[in-house]
Design a protein around this motif. Structure first.
Motif, PDB file in Angstrom:
ATOM      1  N   LEU A 164      28.137 -39.303  32.714  1.00 18.91           N
ATOM      2  CA  LEU A 164      28.661 -40.611  32.337  1.00 18.91           C
ATOM      3  C   LEU A 164      30.062 -40.498  31.731  1.00 18.91           C
ATOM      4  O   LEU A 164      30.933 -41.335  31.978  1.00 18.91           O
ATOM      5  N   GLU A 165      30.275 -39.460  30.936  1.00 19.45           N
ATOM      6  CA  GLU A 165      31.611 -39.241  30.363  1.00 19.45           C
ATOM      7  C   GLU A 165      32.639 -39.027  31.460  1.00 19.45           C
ATOM      8  O   GLU A 165      33.757 -39.566  31.417  1.00 19.45           O
ATOM      9  N   PHE A 166      32.292 -38.237  32.453  1.00 18.65           N
ATOM     10  CA  PHE A 166      33.205 -37.989  33.566  1.00 18.65           C
ATOM     11  C   PHE A 166      33.470 -39.278  34.337  1.00 18.65           C
ATOM     12  O   PHE A 166      34.602 -39.561  34.730  1.00 18.65           O
ATOM     13  N   GLU A 167      32.422 -40.078  34.543  1.00 14.59           N
ATOM     14  CA  GLU A 167      32.574 -41.339  35.256  1.00 14.59           C
ATOM     15  C   GLU A 167      33.540 -42.271  34.535  1.00 14.59           C
ATOM     16  O   GLU A 167      34.396 -42.910  35.153  1.00 14.59           O
ATOM     17  N   ARG A 168      33.444 -42.338  33.224  1.00 15.25           N
ATOM     18  CA  ARG A 168      34.209 -43.312  32.455  1.00 15.25           C
ATOM     19  C   ARG A 168      35.643 -42.857  32.179  1.00 15.25           C
ATOM     20  O   ARG A 168      36.579 -43.644  32.271  1.00 15.25           O
ATOM     21  N   THR A 169      35.799 -41.582  31.789  1.00 15.28           N
ATOM     22  CA  THR A 169      37.108 -41.111  31.364  1.00 15.28           C
ATOM     23  C   THR A 169      37.829 -40.287  32.421  1.00 15.28           C
ATOM     24  O   THR A 169      39.040 -40.138  32.368  1.00 15.28           O
ATOM     25  N   GLY A 175      28.588 -36.555  42.454  1.00 14.74           N
ATOM     26  CA  GLY A 175      27.463 -37.301  42.969  1.00 14.74           C
ATOM     27  C   GLY A 175      27.282 -37.148  44.461  1.00 14.74           C
ATOM     28  O   GLY A 175      26.914 -38.101  45.150  1.00 14.74           O
ATOM     29  N   VAL A 176      27.536 -35.948  44.985  1.00 12.56           N
ATOM     30  CA  VAL A 176      27.418 -35.698  46.421  1.00 12.56           C
ATOM     31  C   VAL A 176      26.524 -34.492  46.640  1.00 12.56           C
ATOM     32  O   VAL A 176      26.273 -33.698  45.734  1.00 12.56           O
ATOM     33  N   GLU A 177      26.057 -34.330  47.874  1.00 12.56           N
ATOM     34  CA  GLU A 177      25.164 -33.233  48.209  1.00 12.56           C
ATOM     35  C   GLU A 177      25.898 -31.994  48.707  1.00 12.56           C
ATOM     36  O   GLU A 177      25.426 -30.877  48.526  1.00 12.56           O
ATOM     37  N   ARG A 178      27.045 -32.200  49.347  1.00 11.54           N
ATOM     38  CA  ARG A 178      27.736 -31.081  49.997  1.00 11.54           C
ATOM     39  C   ARG A 178      29.174 -31.028  49.489  1.00 11.54           C
ATOM     40  O   ARG A 178      29.892 -32.030  49.504  1.00 11.54           O
ATOM     41  N   ALA A 208      39.431 -26.964  21.028  1.00 10.87           N
ATOM     42  CA  ALA A 208      39.453 -25.505  21.077  1.00 10.87           C
ATOM     43  C   ALA A 208      38.398 -25.025  22.069  1.00 10.87           C
ATOM     44  O   ALA A 208      37.266 -25.507  22.077  1.00 10.87           O
ATOM     45  N   LEU A 209      38.768 -24.077  22.914  1.00 16.05           N
ATOM     46  CA  LEU A 209      37.871 -23.561  23.935  1.00 16.05           C
ATOM     47  C   LEU A 209      37.664 -22.066  23.739  1.00 16.05           C
ATOM     48  O   LEU A 209      38.615 -21.331  23.476  1.00 16.05           O
ATOM     49  N   ARG A 210      36.422 -21.638  23.890  1.00 19.17           N
ATOM     50  CA  ARG A 210      36.101 -20.222  23.881  1.00 19.17           C
ATOM     51  C   ARG A 210      36.069 -19.716  25.312  1.00 19.17           C
ATOM     52  O   ARG A 210      35.888 -20.484  26.263  1.00 19.17           O
ATOM     53  N   ALA A 211      36.244 -18.415  25.479  1.00 24.18           N
ATOM     54  CA  ALA A 211      36.124 -17.833  26.815  1.00 24.18           C
ATOM     55  C   ALA A 211      34.748 -18.173  27.381  1.00 24.18           C
ATOM     56  O   ALA A 211      33.729 -17.970  26.727  1.00 24.18           O
ATOM     57  N   GLY A 212      34.718 -18.714  28.587  1.00 24.31           N
ATOM     58  CA  GLY A 212      33.471 -19.159  29.197  1.00 24.31           C
ATOM     59  C   GLY A 212      33.271 -20.653  29.142  1.00 24.31           C
ATOM     60  O   GLY A 212      32.476 -21.204  29.910  1.00 24.31           O
ATOM     61  N   ASP A 213      33.978 -21.351  28.226  1.00 23.48           N
ATOM     62  CA  ASP A 213      33.992 -22.812  28.223  1.00 23.48           C
ATOM     63  C   ASP A 213      34.886 -23.305  29.353  1.00 23.48           C
ATOM     64  O   ASP A 213      35.705 -22.545  29.905  1.00 23.48           O
ATOM     65  N   ALA A 214      34.770 -24.576  29.684  1.00 22.20           N
ATOM     66  CA  ALA A 214      35.608 -25.132  30.751  1.00 22.20           C
ATOM     67  C   ALA A 214      35.789 -26.621  30.528  1.00 22.20           C
ATOM     68  O   ALA A 214      34.995 -27.279  29.841  1.00 22.20           O
ATOM     69  N   THR A 215      36.848 -27.169  31.101  1.00 23.56           N
ATOM     70  CA  THR A 215      36.991 -28.616  31.217  1.00 23.56           C
ATOM     71  C   THR A 215      37.046 -28.959  32.699  1.00 23.56           C
ATOM     72  O   THR A 215      37.494 -28.169  33.527  1.00 23.56           O
ATOM     73  N   TRP A 216      36.570 -30.165  33.021  1.00 19.83           N
ATOM     74  CA  TRP A 216      36.568 -30.669  34.389  1.00 19.83           C
ATOM     75  C   TRP A 216      37.352 -31.973  34.412  1.00 19.83           C
ATOM     76  O   TRP A 216      37.245 -32.788  33.487  1.00 19.83           O
ATOM     77  N   HIS A 217      38.129 -32.195  35.468  1.00 22.50           N
ATOM     78  CA  HIS A 217      38.849 -33.465  35.564  1.00 22.50           C
ATOM     79  C   HIS A 217      38.877 -33.967  37.002  1.00 22.50           C
ATOM     80  O   HIS A 217      38.929 -33.187  37.952  1.00 22.50           O
ATOM     81  N   HIS A 218      38.805 -35.274  37.129  1.00 23.18           N
ATOM     82  CA  HIS A 218      38.856 -35.943  38.425  1.00 23.18           C
ATOM     83  C   HIS A 218      40.223 -35.718  39.063  1.00 23.18           C
ATOM     84  O   HIS A 218      41.234 -35.561  38.373  1.00 23.18           O
ATOM     85  N   GLY A 219      40.247 -35.729  40.398  1.00 24.32           N
ATOM     86  CA  GLY A 219      41.493 -35.443  41.105  1.00 24.32           C
ATOM     87  C   GLY A 219      42.623 -36.399  40.835  1.00 24.32           C
ATOM     88  O   GLY A 219      43.793 -36.046  41.029  1.00 24.32           O
ATOM     89  N   TRP A 220      42.318 -37.628  40.401  1.00 28.72           N
ATOM     90  CA  TRP A 220      43.390 -38.589  40.116  1.00 28.72           C
ATOM     91  C   TRP A 220      43.737 -38.689  38.636  1.00 28.72           C
ATOM     92  O   TRP A 220      44.625 -39.447  38.258  1.00 28.72           O
ATOM     93  N   VAL A 221      43.051 -37.961  37.777  1.00 27.45           N
ATOM     94  CA  VAL A 221      43.347 -38.044  36.343  1.00 27.45           C
ATOM     95  C   VAL A 221      44.681 -37.379  36.034  1.00 27.45           C
ATOM     96  O   VAL A 221      44.914 -36.222  36.399  1.00 27.45           O
ATOM     97  N   LEU A 222      45.538 -38.102  35.361  1.00 23.69           N
ATOM     98  CA  LEU A 222      46.788 -37.503  34.886  1.00 23.69           C
ATOM     99  C   LEU A 222      46.468 -36.513  33.768  1.00 23.69           C
ATOM    100  O   LEU A 222      45.685 -36.810  32.861  1.00 23.69           O
ATOM    101  N   HIS A 223      47.097 -35.345  33.829  1.00 19.81           N
ATOM    102  CA  HIS A 223      46.887 -34.351  32.785  1.00 19.81           C
ATOM    103  C   HIS A 223      48.162 -33.528  32.609  1.00 19.81           C
ATOM    104  O   HIS A 223      49.023 -33.483  33.490  1.00 19.81           O
ATOM    105  N   GLY A 237      31.633 -39.729  39.732  1.00 20.74           N
ATOM    106  CA  GLY A 237      32.582 -39.597  40.818  1.00 20.74           C
ATOM    107  C   GLY A 237      32.941 -40.867  41.532  1.00 20.74           C
ATOM    108  O   GLY A 237      33.661 -40.839  42.511  1.00 20.74           O
ATOM    109  N   ARG A 238      32.474 -42.058  41.059  1.00 14.91           N
ATOM    110  CA  ARG A 238      32.815 -43.265  41.781  1.00 14.91           C
ATOM    111  C   ARG A 238      34.102 -43.887  41.278  1.00 14.91           C
ATOM    112  O   ARG A 238      34.615 -44.809  41.875  1.00 14.91           O
TER     113      ARG A 238
END
Length: 348
Positions: A2-7, A113-116, A207-222, A318-319
């Protein structure tokens, strides 16, 4: 989800166990040492132009020493934001196995939200001490794909402090993946956009530790802050997209060419408007379609909950982002067929 969907972005703690992160870090160092000249050529081309790179290659075969000198002498201090090396997976079976594991490919499928899911590219980012800021941009503006179903995992190879504490992890313009008016806000798509002035809430992964990650949608400005420390900031970004997406047609939007080296190996084999399926765009999820089930034993446990959520929720993520948004450099956002399904015969 839900966080990914919204932000348009989300953080995952302990995505990879320590042993996997350590092994990946050593493998990336080895590959960068072997292929450093590729990263230097790309940076000269992007920052100084094709003509300058051609002159360097004509005079001296563009040795790493010469390319480093060109960047140092012909650009102002801080003009280089990072060194970048594409597609480590193509020469490293270990990296390939990791990208198609449940932790990486499985989580990408869940968020979209996809299978492949197919692997678009990976990139190693080396932000050296003194390297400048990474300007606001979106990943899809650099990809010749007609889709909204695109996600990138940003994985630091060591501990990274929060931006407020001097670190240089990613900062996101929350909700920008949904903003179909973005291109009209900043006018000329060839000029950088300052997302801090556009009313988006700005968030970072902390702050991120080794092994943590962030994910972002392809259209998100960063973006990312300059490296003001005395040690390099090392991270890998891995991008995935929903199988069935087609190659972008030129009339839809222009493509920023910063990542041109990444797609040159397959672009000539996939016609515009046709499904982007190629051996250099491998199917990485589900495991039974990729032969990647063996990866589950090493890093699968940290993504099992995500896989179960995908099956039960049925694609909450992902919508966002229909219509797309530009990156504020040169690429325009625009029409996409993000949720179109095309589960026909899949090339290996």
């Amino acid at each position: 989800m839900l966080e990914f969907e919204r932000t348009g972005h989300v953080r995952t703690r302990k995505l990879l166990p320590g042993a996997a992160t350590s092994a990946l870090s050593k493998e990336v160092d080895r590959l960068y040492t072997e292929r450093e000249s590729e990263a230097l050529r790309q940076k000269v081309r992007v920052l100084l132009g094709d003509d300058r790179l051609a002159r360097a290659e004509h005079k001296s075969a563009a040795s790493p020493h010469v390319l480093r000198r060109i960047l140092r002498e012909e650009l102002p201090e801080g003009a280089v934001p990072f060194m970048q090396l594409f597609n480590l997976w193509r020469t490293s079976p270990m990296v390939h196995e990791l990208w198609r594991s449940p932790a990486l490919a499985g989580t990408a499928a869940s968020l979209l939200g996809v299978e492949r899911v197919r692997l678009y590219q990976d990139s190693y980012f080396l932000k050296r001490p003194g390297d400048g800021p990474t300007h606001w941009h979106s990943d899809l503006s650099m990809a010749p794909l007609d889709t909204n179903s695109f996600v990138t995992c940003w994985l630091p190879l060591h501990d990274v402090a929060a931006p407020d504490d001097g670190g240089s992890s990613l900062v996101f313009a929350s909700g920008s993946h949904r903003d179909v008016a973005l291109n009209f806000w900043h006018g000329d798509p060839r000029r950088p956009v300052d997302a801090s002035t556009r009313g988006y809430p700005l968030r970072d992964g902390g702050a991120l530790r080794a092994g943590d990650a962030t994910w972002h949608h392809g259209w998100v400005l960063h973006s990312a802050a300059p490296n003001m420390g005395d040690v390099p900031r090392r991270a890998v970004a891995v991008s995935f997209y929903a199988d069935g997406a087609s190659r972008l047609q030129g009339a839809l939007r222009s493509q920023h060419d910063e990542d041109a080296e990444s797609c040159v190996a397959w672009l000539g084999d996939v016609r515009p408007g046709r499904a982007a399926r190629h051996r250099w765009l491998p199917l990485v999820w589900p495991p039974d379609a990729t032969g990647g089930g063996s990866a589950r034993g090493s890093v699968g446990s940290c993504a099992e909950a995500s896989t179960r959520a995908r099956r039960s929720v049925g694609g909450a993520g992902g919508r966002g982002g229909r219509g797309g948004a530009g990156d504020g450099k040169r690429g325009r956002g625009g029409g996409a067929r993000g949720r179109r399904r095309a589960w026909g015969k899949v090339e290996p």
